[in-house]
Design an enzyme around this catalytic site. Structure first.
Site, PDB file in Angstrom:
ATOM      1  N   LYS A 130      14.208  48.086  32.633  1.00  0.00           N
ATOM      2  CA  LYS A 130      14.998  47.251  31.723  1.00  0.00           C
ATOM      3  C   LYS A 130      16.321  46.921  32.390  1.00  0.00           C
ATOM      4  O   LYS A 130      17.041  47.825  32.835  1.00  0.00           O
ATOM      5  CB  LYS A 130      15.286  48.008  30.426  1.00  0.00           C
ATOM      6  CG  LYS A 130      14.180  47.910  29.411  1.00  0.00           C
ATOM      7  CD  LYS A 130      14.467  48.810  28.255  1.00  0.00           C
ATOM      8  CE  LYS A 130      14.786  48.044  27.012  1.00  0.00           C
ATOM      9  NZ  LYS A 130      14.904  48.950  25.848  1.00  0.00           N
TER      10      LYS A 130
HETATM   11  C1  E4P Z   1      14.385  47.705  22.700  1.00  0.00           C
HETATM   12  O1  E4P Z   1      13.864  47.745  23.797  1.00  0.00           O
HETATM   13  C2  E4P Z   1      15.509  48.546  22.288  1.00  0.00           C
HETATM   14  O2  E4P Z   1      15.304  49.858  22.740  1.00  0.00           O
HETATM   15  C3  E4P Z   1      15.627  48.652  20.805  1.00  0.00           C
HETATM   16  O3  E4P Z   1      14.678  47.866  20.139  1.00  0.00           O
HETATM   17  C4  E4P Z   1      17.019  48.581  20.264  1.00  0.00           C
HETATM   18  O4  E4P Z   1      16.962  48.722  18.871  1.00  0.00           O
HETATM   19  P1  E4P Z   1      18.256  49.032  17.966  1.00  0.00           P
HETATM   20  O5  E4P Z   1      19.003  47.766  17.784  1.00  0.00           O
HETATM   21  O6  E4P Z   1      17.675  49.531  16.677  1.00  0.00           O
HETATM   22  O7  E4P Z   1      19.034  50.072  18.714  1.00  0.00           O
END
Ligand code: E4P
Length: 215
Positions: A83
């Site tokens: 990521k």
């Molecule tokens: C996605 O890859 C992220 O880890 C995640 O969906 C972030 O979600 P949040 O906004 O609930 O922290």
């Protein structure tokens, strides 16, 4: 639509995986920090449980450092996807890494133009964060719709991961729009199963079954 689980909690991953619901896993530094265990230990265990892509976030700043870290992260296991945040340096790193055949999930995407650039840089996945947009009075799912239109217009192969999902309606909308993947917390996965009429139906059937002579 593929379903990914958005957690670093091993028990949740094992439980969801035992139902065949987990096509992949997404993690982030905050999710890993919540577990109170070592980074390497958690990632090794997730990769041992799930037979699918596991997104792991690079935390370096600067494109050269991101590329270096991404190469190290992907050496941990063949299923790992890196990521990388959608910044100028992130795009530069993504271009380099995708050229090397390393799969990148461009994360923290909040606009359709960011998603367009992610696809042009060769990102394998793009992650629009719908819940965080909703949290500040923007329509997160509208962003997903726009990204899907742009990718369809120009036949980009980048897959759209609907991320930051907060509730079952996000999942329903993602499926209706034809998103490639929805990544969701374990709690939302459990909510998808529930319907009050299913519970009432079971209660009634069990009550009536008691009245049936068992011979
Ligand atoms: C996605 O890859 C992220 O880890 C995640 O969906 C972030 O979600 P949040 O906004 O609930 O922290």
């Amino acid at each position: 639509m593929k379903i990914f689980i958005d957690t670093a909690n091993l028990e949740e991953i094992k439980e969801a995986n035992s139902l065949g619901l987990v096509d992949g896993v997404t993690t982030n530094p905050s999710l890993i920090a919540k577990e109170g265990k070592g980074f390497r230990e958690i990632i090794d265990e997730i990769c041992a449980i799930v037979n699918g892509p596991v997104s792991v976030e690079a935390v370096s700043t600067g494109s050269a450092a991101l590329v270096k870290e991404a190469r190290e992260i992907t050496r941990i296991h063949p299923n790992i996807v890196v990521k990388i945040p959608l910044t100028w340096d992130g795009l530069k790193a993504t271009k380099q890494l995708s050229g090397e055949g390393i799969k990148v999930n461009m994360t923290l995407v909040f606009s359709p133009n960011q998603a367009l650039l992610a696809a042009k840089a060769g990102a394998f996945y793009v992650s629009p964060f719908v819940g965080r947009l909703d949290d500040c009075s923007h329509d997160g799912m509208e962003l997903v719709e726009q990204i899907l239109t742009i990718y369809d217009n120009y036949e980009f192969a980048t897959e759209v991961i609907v991320a930051s999902i907060r509730n079952p309606l996000h999942v329903l909308d993602a499926a209706l729009m034809g998103a490639d993947i929805a990544t969701m917390p374990f709690s939302v996965m459990k909510q998808l199963v529930k319907h009050p009429l299913t519970d009432v139906g079971i209660e009634r059937f069990l009550a009536d079954w008691k009245k049936v002579p068992k011979k």
